[in-house]
Design a protein around this motif. Sequence first.
Motif, PDB file in Angstrom:
ATOM      1  N   THR A 299       6.609 -47.166 -26.615  1.00 14.32           N
ATOM      2  CA  THR A 299       7.840 -47.908 -26.330  1.00 14.32           C
ATOM      3  C   THR A 299       8.794 -47.845 -27.520  1.00 14.32           C
ATOM      4  O   THR A 299       8.401 -47.521 -28.634  1.00 14.32           O
ATOM      5  CB  THR A 299       7.527 -49.377 -26.023  1.00 14.32           C
ATOM      6  OG1 THR A 299       7.037 -50.002 -27.213  1.00 14.32           O
ATOM      7  CG2 THR A 299       6.491 -49.506 -24.919  1.00 14.32           C
ATOM      8  N   THR A 300      10.056 -48.177 -27.252  1.00 13.34           N
ATOM      9  CA  THR A 300      11.071 -48.317 -28.310  1.00 13.34           C
ATOM     10  C   THR A 300      11.780 -49.655 -28.087  1.00 13.34           C
ATOM     11  O   THR A 300      11.443 -50.404 -27.165  1.00 13.34           O
ATOM     12  CB  THR A 300      12.109 -47.182 -28.253  1.00 13.34           C
ATOM     13  OG1 THR A 300      12.904 -47.348 -27.071  1.00 13.34           O
ATOM     14  CG2 THR A 300      11.435 -45.825 -28.225  1.00 13.34           C
ATOM     15  N   GLN A 301      12.790 -49.928 -28.924  1.00 10.77           N
ATOM     16  CA  GLN A 301      13.566 -51.153 -28.730  1.00 10.77           C
ATOM     17  C   GLN A 301      14.543 -51.037 -27.563  1.00 10.77           C
ATOM     18  O   GLN A 301      15.077 -52.042 -27.117  1.00 10.77           O
ATOM     19  CB  GLN A 301      14.386 -51.486 -30.001  1.00 10.77           C
ATOM     20  CG  GLN A 301      13.546 -51.891 -31.188  1.00 10.77           C
ATOM     21  CD  GLN A 301      13.443 -50.747 -32.191  1.00 10.77           C
ATOM     22  OE1 GLN A 301      13.126 -49.616 -31.812  1.00 10.77           O
ATOM     23  NE2 GLN A 301      13.711 -51.026 -33.455  1.00 10.77           N
ATOM     24  N   GLN A 302      14.760 -49.792 -27.092  1.00 13.03           N
ATOM     25  CA  GLN A 302      15.749 -49.606 -26.020  1.00 13.03           C
ATOM     26  C   GLN A 302      15.133 -49.251 -24.668  1.00 13.03           C
ATOM     27  O   GLN A 302      15.634 -49.664 -23.628  1.00 13.03           O
ATOM     28  CB  GLN A 302      16.743 -48.486 -26.382  1.00 13.03           C
ATOM     29  CG  GLN A 302      17.579 -48.732 -27.621  1.00 13.03           C
ATOM     30  CD  GLN A 302      16.912 -48.234 -28.879  1.00 13.03           C
ATOM     31  OE1 GLN A 302      16.034 -47.369 -28.832  1.00 13.03           O
ATOM     32  NE2 GLN A 302      17.290 -48.795 -30.019  1.00 13.03           N
ATOM     33  N   GLU A 303      14.058 -48.480 -24.687  1.00 14.16           N
ATOM     34  CA  GLU A 303      13.504 -47.967 -23.422  1.00 14.16           C
ATOM     35  C   GLU A 303      11.994 -48.130 -23.380  1.00 14.16           C
ATOM     36  O   GLU A 303      11.320 -48.035 -24.416  1.00 14.16           O
ATOM     37  CB  GLU A 303      13.842 -46.488 -23.251  1.00 14.16           C
ATOM     38  CG  GLU A 303      15.314 -46.220 -23.020  1.00 14.16           C
ATOM     39  CD  GLU A 303      15.625 -44.735 -22.863  1.00 14.16           C
ATOM     40  OE1 GLU A 303      16.753 -44.432 -22.443  1.00 14.16           O
ATOM     41  OE2 GLU A 303      14.760 -43.902 -23.159  1.00 14.16           O
ATOM     42  N   VAL A 304      11.483 -48.364 -22.168  1.00 11.04           N
ATOM     43  CA  VAL A 304      10.035 -48.447 -21.952  1.00 11.04           C
ATOM     44  C   VAL A 304       9.698 -47.779 -20.625  1.00 11.04           C
ATOM     45  O   VAL A 304      10.582 -47.537 -19.799  1.00 11.04           O
ATOM     46  CB  VAL A 304       9.535 -49.919 -21.915  1.00 11.04           C
ATOM     47  CG1 VAL A 304       9.806 -50.627 -23.223  1.00 11.04           C
ATOM     48  CG2 VAL A 304      10.166 -50.677 -20.750  1.00 11.04           C
ATOM     49  N   TYR A 305       8.411 -47.496 -20.431  1.00  8.57           N
ATOM     50  CA  TYR A 305       7.913 -47.016 -19.135  1.00  8.57           C
ATOM     51  C   TYR A 305       7.092 -48.125 -18.504  1.00  8.57           C
ATOM     52  O   TYR A 305       6.372 -48.854 -19.189  1.00  8.57           O
ATOM     53  CB  TYR A 305       7.061 -45.764 -19.323  1.00  8.57           C
ATOM     54  CG  TYR A 305       7.826 -44.599 -19.892  1.00  8.57           C
ATOM     55  CD1 TYR A 305       8.734 -43.911 -19.113  1.00  8.57           C
ATOM     56  CD2 TYR A 305       7.654 -44.206 -21.228  1.00  8.57           C
ATOM     57  CE1 TYR A 305       9.448 -42.845 -19.632  1.00  8.57           C
ATOM     58  CE2 TYR A 305       8.371 -43.153 -21.757  1.00  8.57           C
ATOM     59  CZ  TYR A 305       9.276 -42.467 -20.951  1.00  8.57           C
ATOM     60  OH  TYR A 305       9.993 -41.424 -21.472  1.00  8.57           O
ATOM     61  N   ILE A 306       7.189 -48.242 -17.185  1.00  8.60           N
ATOM     62  CA  ILE A 306       6.454 -49.273 -16.450  1.00  8.60           C
ATOM     63  C   ILE A 306       5.655 -48.592 -15.353  1.00  8.60           C
ATOM     64  O   ILE A 306       6.170 -47.701 -14.651  1.00  8.60           O
ATOM     65  CB  ILE A 306       7.414 -50.313 -15.858  1.00  8.60           C
ATOM     66  CG1 ILE A 306       8.073 -51.105 -17.001  1.00  8.60           C
ATOM     67  CG2 ILE A 306       6.702 -51.263 -14.915  1.00  8.60           C
ATOM     68  CD1 ILE A 306       9.174 -52.016 -16.558  1.00  8.60           C
ATOM     69  N   GLY A 307       4.408 -48.974 -15.211  1.00 10.90           N
ATOM     70  CA  GLY A 307       3.550 -48.406 -14.176  1.00 10.90           C
ATOM     71  C   GLY A 307       3.104 -49.471 -13.186  1.00 10.90           C
ATOM     72  O   GLY A 307       2.971 -50.650 -13.537  1.00 10.90           O
ATOM     73  N   SER A 308       2.885 -49.059 -11.937  1.00 14.00           N
ATOM     74  CA  SER A 308       2.395 -49.976 -10.905  1.00 14.00           C
ATOM     75  C   SER A 308       1.616 -49.194  -9.861  1.00 14.00           C
ATOM     76  O   SER A 308       1.955 -48.042  -9.552  1.00 14.00           O
ATOM     77  CB  SER A 308       3.576 -50.690 -10.239  1.00 14.00           C
ATOM     78  OG  SER A 308       3.144 -51.426  -9.119  1.00 14.00           O
TER      79      SER A 308
ATOM     80  N   ILE B 229       0.340 -43.669  -8.312  1.00 13.50           N
ATOM     81  CA  ILE B 229       0.873 -44.568  -9.330  1.00 13.50           C
ATOM     82  C   ILE B 229       2.392 -44.398  -9.386  1.00 13.50           C
ATOM     83  O   ILE B 229       2.913 -43.272  -9.390  1.00 13.50           O
ATOM     84  CB  ILE B 229       0.253 -44.255 -10.713  1.00 13.50           C
ATOM     85  CG1 ILE B 229      -1.258 -44.456 -10.625  1.00 13.50           C
ATOM     86  CG2 ILE B 229       0.847 -45.137 -11.799  1.00 13.50           C
ATOM     87  CD1 ILE B 229      -2.008 -43.848 -11.770  1.00 13.50           C
ATOM     88  N   TYR B 230       3.078 -45.540  -9.410  1.00 13.04           N
ATOM     89  CA  TYR B 230       4.534 -45.549  -9.479  1.00 13.04           C
ATOM     90  C   TYR B 230       4.952 -45.801 -10.930  1.00 13.04           C
ATOM     91  O   TYR B 230       4.459 -46.730 -11.570  1.00 13.04           O
ATOM     92  CB  TYR B 230       5.109 -46.624  -8.564  1.00 13.04           C
ATOM     93  CG  TYR B 230       4.599 -46.502  -7.142  1.00 13.04           C
ATOM     94  CD1 TYR B 230       5.008 -45.451  -6.329  1.00 13.04           C
ATOM     95  CD2 TYR B 230       3.687 -47.424  -6.628  1.00 13.04           C
ATOM     96  CE1 TYR B 230       4.535 -45.331  -5.031  1.00 13.04           C
ATOM     97  CE2 TYR B 230       3.210 -47.313  -5.332  1.00 13.04           C
ATOM     98  CZ  TYR B 230       3.632 -46.256  -4.535  1.00 13.04           C
ATOM     99  OH  TYR B 230       3.158 -46.133  -3.255  1.00 13.04           O
ATOM    100  N   ILE B 231       5.848 -44.962 -11.422  1.00 20.14           N
ATOM    101  CA  ILE B 231       6.254 -45.054 -12.822  1.00 20.14           C
ATOM    102  C   ILE B 231       7.779 -45.122 -12.900  1.00 20.14           C
ATOM    103  O   ILE B 231       8.481 -44.387 -12.201  1.00 20.14           O
ATOM    104  CB  ILE B 231       5.756 -43.831 -13.624  1.00 20.14           C
ATOM    105  CG1 ILE B 231       4.232 -43.740 -13.519  1.00 20.14           C
ATOM    106  CG2 ILE B 231       6.182 -43.922 -15.091  1.00 20.14           C
ATOM    107  CD1 ILE B 231       3.667 -42.452 -14.035  1.00 20.14           C
ATOM    108  N   ALA B 232       8.286 -46.045 -13.739  1.00 17.02           N
ATOM    109  CA  ALA B 232       9.732 -46.207 -13.912  1.00 17.02           C
ATOM    110  C   ALA B 232      10.090 -46.142 -15.380  1.00 17.02           C
ATOM    111  O   ALA B 232       9.346 -46.631 -16.237  1.00 17.02           O
ATOM    112  CB  ALA B 232      10.180 -47.539 -13.323  1.00 17.02           C
ATOM    113  N   LYS B 233      11.222 -45.529 -15.648  1.00 12.28           N
ATOM    114  CA  LYS B 233      11.794 -45.579 -16.990  1.00 12.28           C
ATOM    115  C   LYS B 233      12.843 -46.688 -16.980  1.00 12.28           C
ATOM    116  O   LYS B 233      13.770 -46.673 -16.162  1.00 12.28           O
ATOM    117  CB  LYS B 233      12.444 -44.232 -17.330  1.00 12.28           C
ATOM    118  CG  LYS B 233      13.041 -44.143 -18.721  1.00 12.28           C
ATOM    119  CD  LYS B 233      13.654 -42.754 -18.898  1.00 12.28           C
ATOM    120  CE  LYS B 233      14.294 -42.571 -20.254  1.00 12.28           C
ATOM    121  NZ  LYS B 233      14.903 -41.235 -20.382  1.00 12.28           N
ATOM    122  N   VAL B 234      12.699 -47.665 -17.867  1.00 10.97           N
ATOM    123  CA  VAL B 234      13.551 -48.852 -17.874  1.00 10.97           C
ATOM    124  C   VAL B 234      14.327 -48.917 -19.182  1.00 10.97           C
ATOM    125  O   VAL B 234      13.734 -48.800 -20.266  1.00 10.97           O
ATOM    126  CB  VAL B 234      12.714 -50.136 -17.678  1.00 10.97           C
ATOM    127  CG1 VAL B 234      13.573 -51.372 -17.829  1.00 10.97           C
ATOM    128  CG2 VAL B 234      12.048 -50.116 -16.299  1.00 10.97           C
TER     129      VAL B 234
END
Length: 611
Positions: free
Chosen positions: A7-16, A80-85
């Motif tokens: 992760t960074t301070q601006q972007e993360v990945y989320i999985g579900s 698995i569902y993955i999003a870039k946030v």
Amino acid sequence: MKVVGITTQQEVYIGSKDRNFRINEFLIIMDTYQGELMGEVVEAKTYNRYIPLNINGDLVDASVLESLRAIGYNIDEDTIYIAKVRLLNEAQYPIQTGSDVRVPEFHEVKDIMIQSSVEKGLVLGVIRNTDQMEEGMDEELKDLLYLFEDDKLKPQKGIPYIFDLKSMHQYPHVGVFGGSGSGKSFGLRVVLEELMRQSIPTIILDPHFEMDFSEPQDYLPEEKKEDFSGRFKCLQVGYHVGVRFEDLTAQDLKNLLDASSPITDAMSNVVDILFKRNDSYQSFHDRLKMLSEAQEEGTQEKLRRRIEEATTNVEKEAWKKRRELYDSYDKTCPYSSVRGIYWRLRKLYYEGVFSNDIHEIEEGLLLGKLIVIQGSTRMLQVFSTYLLNNLYHKRRDFKDAQYKHTTADYFPPFFIVTDEAHNFAPKGYDSPSKSILKEISQEGRKYGVFLILATQRPTLLDETITAQLNTKFIFRTVRASDIQTIKEETDIKEEEARRLPYLKSGDVFVSSATIGRTIYARIRASKTSSPHTLNPFDELFNYNNEKEEKFYKVVADKLPINDSQILSILGEVEREYGESMTIEQFKERMDNLAINKKVEKVSTPFGDMYK
């Protein structure tokens, strides 16, 4: 839903494992150390074992897969569902991997999504992918509009997009960009309907004759239809409105002549010398005409001879007047320049530019109406040069008088709207209307004069003006040069820029300095219909069918018809049908009726028979 990967301070990945993600939806990350942080999905992908691991791309990298394994996901079996946030506000530290993620409730996003009340803002559409937050939404924000999507009328589902009108005092001017068929004109119509709802004085330059708001849309329920007929007025240049010659200054006149056809420095000098304050069209026209006629004679001697040869006193006085003009102006006004101004002046006159005044426009603006100025692009370029200068300076004079504590007639703040804006303020070369639009774009905010400029080609619009458009509605755009211009002039991200060529008609990215981020929205269904909504092929088929049906009714009671009878009945058919035709044309029409099974064509020993 969990934060995964590096992760960074601006972007993360989320999985579900259970929930798929939608682009531009909002999520809240519950970081153990930094509290709740809000972000927006900018990319979404689905990962499963049927996709080879060597085409992970830039989203599903090794660290994401390792994180998913570590928190118990079976990446070989599960989908698995993955999003870039991307976070709305930068975090102090990189986000904790493994943090839980949830969908926000309406009250948590209200300040971000709702910038104005329904009464004081423009209700333009719905923010995409916000329907999961609708349940807790304020009652006054529900059932405000309909969407027209997939050829169906659909009720509002999601948070409404309400444009904050008052913010334009700080962040003025709007750009509407989009290619053909993107919904740009449709979106512009919705904006104008909302301005009428708020009784905001507005001028539209309409080169396509499409901004008529008298016809309600058929698809709307009866209780949702709205009558705009008393809130707007369509005026054509040269018929309803024009320029009162006596009100012109020398600069106004030069602008008009230059818009008609570019004038040289020498021609500009001719106007400065020959034009007198409060000149009528006729007096200025006669001065030009008489001077050019005197210059055609060429010398004082020839003019003296003309005076001596005059047969009447009237003719003699006319030639004396020509000689006076020749003596005064011949050396400072070259013949070619005088003729050039004379030709341009007459051209404007015959186009009706001087046939009326702008009083009706001024009255409409004072009443808070939307005034549609219609004409060809060139005619509007000519007329708008004078009109916008005149109205802008009326408003400016009123505001300046307020600051100086002197008196001046009230003139309201107003909007200037135009489609095909690159024709009025082109990049790379000057045009008369460009100078006033540039002045308004830079200084209009202080005086309450605002621009809404729509164009298919933002690259061709003057860069100074484009830079002053603080809100931009970006519909589907395909050309790479236009997408590059949009990226340079807005905060639109790379992911959104890649989506621009594939947006559905009516979907729009709204890049707003007020919000400080791009919103993905869908424009609401318009309440009025354009005069040009009929498909041209439907129009063609309808016309041909009507013509054929009319012909059939004329000949039906005369059947059967032999070739030998055509000449005897042709006159009667022409009278009833209202159109003259030859025997060959009559037979062609009968053959078409036979092709369409309305009559039967039979060959006989005596020629063809229609029955």
